[in-house]
Design a protein around this motif. Sequence first.
Motif, PDB file in Angstrom:
ATOM      1  N   UNK A 145      43.988  39.997  -1.732  1.00 20.45           N
ATOM      2  CA  UNK A 145      44.922  38.863  -1.702  1.00 20.45           C
ATOM      3  C   UNK A 145      45.716  38.804  -3.005  1.00 20.45           C
ATOM      4  N   UNK A 146      44.979  39.020  -4.102  1.00 22.48           N
ATOM      5  CA  UNK A 146      45.613  38.942  -5.417  1.00 22.48           C
ATOM      6  C   UNK A 146      46.662  40.049  -5.572  1.00 22.48           C
ATOM      7  N   UNK A 151      52.184  41.569  -5.666  1.00 27.85           N
ATOM      8  CA  UNK A 151      53.258  42.438  -5.189  1.00 27.85           C
ATOM      9  C   UNK A 151      54.441  41.602  -4.722  1.00 27.85           C
ATOM     10  N   UNK A 152      54.111  40.520  -4.004  1.00 27.11           N
ATOM     11  CA  UNK A 152      55.180  39.642  -3.503  1.00 27.11           C
ATOM     12  C   UNK A 152      55.972  39.061  -4.666  1.00 27.11           C
ATOM     13  N   UNK A 252      51.856  31.815  -7.305  1.00 25.17           N
ATOM     14  CA  UNK A 252      50.661  31.130  -7.804  1.00 25.17           C
ATOM     15  C   UNK A 252      49.714  32.032  -8.589  1.00 25.17           C
ATOM     16  N   UNK A 253      49.527  33.268  -8.131  1.00 17.71           N
ATOM     17  CA  UNK A 253      48.546  34.118  -8.819  1.00 17.71           C
ATOM     18  C   UNK A 253      49.012  34.391 -10.247  1.00 17.71           C
ATOM     19  N   UNK A 254      50.293  34.812 -10.365  1.00 20.74           N
ATOM     20  CA  UNK A 254      50.824  35.116 -11.707  1.00 20.74           C
ATOM     21  C   UNK A 254      50.758  33.876 -12.591  1.00 20.74           C
ATOM     22  N   UNK A 256      48.733  31.177 -12.272  1.00 20.17           N
ATOM     23  CA  UNK A 256      47.357  30.797 -12.623  1.00 20.17           C
ATOM     24  C   UNK A 256      46.791  31.736 -13.670  1.00 20.17           C
ATOM     25  N   UNK A 257      47.177  33.027 -13.565  1.00 22.54           N
ATOM     26  CA  UNK A 257      46.677  33.991 -14.566  1.00 22.54           C
ATOM     27  C   UNK A 257      47.142  33.591 -15.958  1.00 22.54           C
ATOM     28  N   UNK A 258      48.303  32.918 -16.042  1.00 20.04           N
ATOM     29  CA  UNK A 258      48.748  32.503 -17.375  1.00 20.04           C
ATOM     30  C   UNK A 258      48.170  31.128 -17.732  1.00 20.04           C
ATOM     31  N   UNK A 259      47.137  30.712 -16.989  1.00 25.15           N
ATOM     32  CA  UNK A 259      46.378  29.509 -17.360  1.00 25.15           C
ATOM     33  C   UNK A 259      47.066  28.204 -16.981  1.00 25.15           C
ATOM     34  N   UNK A 260      48.028  28.260 -16.071  1.00 28.15           N
ATOM     35  CA  UNK A 260      48.726  27.033 -15.674  1.00 28.15           C
ATOM     36  C   UNK A 260      48.059  26.456 -14.422  1.00 28.15           C
ATOM     37  N   UNK A 261      47.825  25.155 -14.494  1.00 29.12           N
ATOM     38  CA  UNK A 261      47.205  24.473 -13.343  1.00 29.12           C
ATOM     39  C   UNK A 261      48.353  23.886 -12.501  1.00 29.12           C
ATOM     40  N   UNK A 262      48.389  24.254 -11.228  1.00 26.76           N
ATOM     41  CA  UNK A 262      49.506  23.790 -10.391  1.00 26.76           C
ATOM     42  C   UNK A 262      49.033  22.681  -9.462  1.00 26.76           C
TER      43      UNK A 262
END
Length: 386
Positions: A145-146, A151-152, A252-254, A256-262
Amino acid sequence: MTLSSPSRALAANNCRDELKRPETARDYLASIFDCSNDAIIAKRLDGRITAWNTAAERMFGYAASEIIGKPVTTLFPPDLLPEESEIMARIVTGRTTRTFETRRVRKDGREIQVSITVSPIRNAAGEIIGASKIVRDLTDRKAAEERFSNMQAELIHLARWNTMGMMASSLAHELNQPLAAMTNYLSALRRVLAAQPQNHKLLGELVEKSVQQGQRAATIVQHVRELVAKGKSTRLPESLAGVVREALQIVSVAIRQSGVEIKFEAENNLPPIEIDRVQIQQVVINLVRNAAEAMAKEPERRLNVRVVREGSNLRTDVADTGPGLPKEVADHLFEAFVTTKSTGMGLGLSICHQIVTAHGGALTARPNKPHGTVFTFILPLEPHGM
Ligand code: ADP
């Protein structure tokens, strides 16, 4: 369910040799227990493990002999220890948990993503004496999924760069002519000024011609920007909340990886709105990426996205907890080539502005409280000409 060793042996045997027919209900159970691809674990009410199937051995790396009798929290990452008391609080009241996704730790210390269902185990008198857990390893699925989501996001990013690349090259081509002409007129002006400074008529003509070429260059920039924004616009009635949610999923994945809570919220029962889905998603993705980049150095990185109705418009807010807009860009935010980033092109917001304006809406920015920026775009519910 504690399996006696003959049953376990039989189960293991059945698993290897599928042709053998189990003889009794207990053997059937034992066979299911050990042939399952999912880990099946039983525990007493005090949390000690009483049964551990072959899939659990594979998934967690502990042999049954090593782990039976140990607390089930051996498998928990330290930050999730409180989860066990929440699960047990449900079990003692006789309820099964809904399948939930969480993390567990293998014997080698590696964390795995799992989905778990926990159900109470009762004795013959109907009293709850423990719980059984069915655990599915989601690590591969999550990784896939990640990868897909990355990729998207990358594709959208590339598409954005591609658009910018195309725009930059056509701009360079188109602007070359008026800029060359302006340079010629200004050089002539310099020569005239040096040779016959009193010839005001000639000076005036050269200045006028130069201004005309400057205006032509500005029209070309405007035209190319409109082309990019309006492009191949296909507007259909859409759920704006759905369109925004999908754009958030793409990044969202990119993010969240940078530590941002959405956090995303949308008012209930919003009416459909005629928009170009891809373009509006481009706006959301641009705003979200900018917000994440702005928050990169902040200790608190929160992004709140909200879609609400406001009279005859739908309004979307993208609020971050970043440092706010730099002074030098605040007044020219939606102009092309305004950037404070070493690798930025300063086109994102100008394209967002073009897209929203072409939809008959408006894009604005204001400071967030106590700090950060809120970008808001409103879109009219009444269709607007393309
Ligand atoms: P780029 O991202 O290529 O710089 P944009 O037009 O998207 O181009 O953004 C222009 C500038 O606006 C950025 O360089 C940044 O300084 C500022 N900016 C945009 N969004 C934010 C935000 N959420 N918080 C702070 N500054 C921002």
